[in-house]
Design an enzyme around this catalytic site. Structure first.
Site, short mmCIF file in Angstrom:
data_model
loop_
_atom_site.label_atom_id
_atom_site.label_comp_id
_atom_site.label_asym_id
_atom_site.label_seq_id
_atom_site.Cartn_x
_atom_site.Cartn_y
_atom_site.Cartn_z
N GLU A 175 0.82 -1.23 0.00
CA GLU A 175 0.00 0.00 0.00
C GLU A 175 0.85 1.27 0.00
O GLU A 175 0.62 2.17 0.82
CB GLU A 175 -0.96 -0.01 1.20
N GLU A 297 -5.78 -8.47 0.21
CA GLU A 297 -6.42 -8.02 1.45
C GLU A 297 -7.89 -7.77 1.13
O GLU A 297 -8.20 -6.93 0.28
CB GLU A 297 -5.79 -6.73 2.00
O1 AHR Z 1 -5.31 -5.00 7.95
C1 AHR Z 1 -4.81 -3.84 8.54
C2 AHR Z 1 -4.11 -2.94 7.56
O2 AHR Z 1 -5.00 -2.59 6.52
C3 AHR Z 1 -2.93 -3.50 6.84
O3 AHR Z 1 -1.75 -3.41 7.58
C4 AHR Z 1 -2.84 -2.60 5.65
O4 AHR Z 1 -2.18 -3.19 4.57
C5 AHR Z 1 -4.28 -2.21 5.36
O5 AHR Z 1 -4.42 -0.85 5.17
#
Ligand code: AHR
Length: 511
Positions: A175, A297
């Site tokens: 990110e 994610e």
């Molecule tokens: O899941 C928590 C955070 O969410 C992770 O560290 C990040 O990659 C995302 O923004």
């Protein structure tokens, strides 16, 4: 409550694609209580000789996770992997700036790799491209994957591990478009760095696969422009572009909840747009290569932003983002899984985030039990029946009007065909109020018959599993509906998820 109607037609000949085993992925980050008192808690009554909790290990195995991303997330952008290897007593305790916590480094690469073996999963390793660069990334690949003869691989030998770990998938940072990210970079700068790091890492181990960072979400101001510019630099080096999405109601109005129920439609749009952007760059570069998506994610998350800064005092494993998932959240998770299955031809890797405690399907109490959140169940069912192909469905559904995505199908469905020829149809009714009586028409199967019919629904939409009531929400097995001329009927209560398993008796007899 109105009862509407819909028709879902399934024909196993219409294959979207093979489902990659890496679609059943998860994520373990050094964040809050995911590692410490999550997967790892020496002294816990269920801890093994290495300090890993058996109860969490068993729940992870039962979930069917195939690959686990590590060590972050935002954490990786300030992490020195060298701090987590070698004798424990020599490892430094550090401030983790990402989550303003204390990192003891009691768990590092060696421990994590040992844990992945106990749960039967492979590792997906992320390198720090926030505060570090090409040299450290290549050194980490050498430490993990090179047989020996160089400083870093020999160091692994000195740490008691002769065989390389052979980690196949590597994320080039995390990110780095996000203002919250340590070492955040403009797309051009990140793209140039990621291409250089990836190329050096491949010199160490040409077999590795690489993931470039896409946007942290569809609402980012730089969304799509970020992917386009990053891929201009990295397209020929990487194998995947990452996609991240979290969904929770954005406010307290009814319209916010309707939007939330339609999270899968947002995922559909995001996947289509990132594929389009990636293919555009490929066309522009006249490349013969086609990238796939790593949706590494995704989940339901209710906590917005506040967890990113300002935790006083700095402690080890503070309880951060421990979202409780209700039965409604689990239904939304089911519809997010449907979206991933519908795109199995291009989304070939995905990791729900995170495995334990952090907006996760598994929760633990330090020194106490571990339990399944409601969201555990659709994940487990989909993973169990994603062992073959994703099948295209024709769905005729009443529309549901949302404020953010326009009209979407109220009935959201996906289907798979396992290697044994059985079909599984996953159906979500996204409506807050209306039930749907749905026909399921099964084509091109000699003598289809339903072997299992499972419903996840509760009259209380906020019902949850907790430490004291760990089994309040569970899927229910219903009497399998009969098939008449290849047609069956199911009632879909509002805010519900269902699984219908169908086998071909004729096929079985002929086999
Ligand atoms: O899941 C928590 C955070 O969410 C992770 O560290 C990040 O990659 C995302 O923004």
């Amino acid at each position: 409550m109105a009862v509407l109607t819909s028709t879902i037609t399934v024909d196993p000949a219409y294959v979207i694609g093979e489902i990659d085993p890496r679609m059943r992925g998860s994520f373990v980050e050094h964040l809050g209580r995911c590692v410490y008192t999550g997967i790892y808690e020496p002294g816990h009554t269920t801890a093994d000789g290495d300090g890993f909790r058996f109860d969490v290990r068993d729940l992870t195995r039962d979930l069917g996770v195939s690959i686990v991303r590590y060590p972050g997330g935002n954490f990786v952008s300030g992490y020195r992997w060298e701090d987590g290897v070698g004798p424990r007593e020599e490892r430094p305790t550090k401030l983790d700036l990402a989550f303003q916590s204390i990192e003891t480094n009691a768990v590092g690469i060696g421990e994590f790799m040992a844990w992945t073996r106990t749960v039967g999963a492979e590792a997906m390793m992320a390198v720090n491209l926030g505060t570090r660069g090409v040299e450290e990334a290549a050194a980490l690949v050498e430490y993990c994957n090179h047989p020996g003869g160089g400083y870093w691989s020999d160091l692994r030998h000195r740490h008691g591990r002769a065989d390389p770990y052979g980690i196949g998938v590597w994320c080039l940072g995390n990110e780095l478009d996000g203002p919250w990210q340590i070492g955040r970079k403009p797309a051009r700068e990140y793209g140039i760095l990621a291409a250089a790091a990836g190329a050096a890492m491949r010199r160490v181990d040409p077999s590795i696969q690489l993931v470039a960072c896409g946007s942290s979400g569809r609402r980012m101001a730089t969304y799509a422009a970020w992917e386009a510019e990053v891929l201009e630099h990295t397209y020929e080096v990487v194998d995947y572009i990452s996609v991240h999405a979290y969904h929770g109601p954005r406010g307290d109005t009814r319209a916010d909840y309707v939007d939330f129920m339609a999270a899968g439609a947002d995922m559909d749009a995001m996947i289509t747009q990132v594929i389009g952007t990636s293919d555009y760059v490929g066309a522009k570069l006249k490349s013969r290569k086609r990238l796939n998506l790593s949706f590494d994610e995704w989940n339901v998350r209710h906590t917005h932003g506040t967890w990113r800064q300002g935790h006083e005092p700095w402690t080890v494993a503070p309880p951060l983002i421990e979202d409780t998932h209700s039965v409604t959240d689990a239904v939304v998770v089911g519809s997010m899984l449907n979206s991933l299955l519908r795109h199995a031809d291009r989304v070939t890797m995905s990791c729900f985030a995170q495995l334990v405690n952090i907006h996760a399907p598994i929760r633990t109490a330090a020194g106490g039990p571990a339990w399944r959140q409601a969201s555990y169940y659709p994940m487990q069912a989909v993973f169990a029946h994603s062992q073959g192909q994703s099948i295209r469905l024709a769905v005729e559904s009443p529309p549901m009007t949302t404020q953010s995505y326009g009209d979407v199908d109220q009935v959201d469905a996906a289907a798979t065909r396992d290697e044994d020829g059985s079909l599984t149809v996953f159906v979500v009714n996204r409506s807050l109020d209306d039930a749907v009586l749905s026909d399921v028409v099964v084509r091109a199967m000699g003598q289809p018959h339903v072997t299992e019919h499972v419903l996840l629904h509760d009259d209380d939409p906020d019902a949850t599993n907790t430490h004291d009531h760990p089994d309040r929400v569970r899927p229910r097995h219903l009497d399998p509906p009969g098939l008449d001329g290849g047609r069956l009927q199911v009632m879909l209560p509002p805010r519900s998820w269902q699984m219908i398993r169908i086998v071909d008796d004729a096929g079985r007899r002929n086999a």
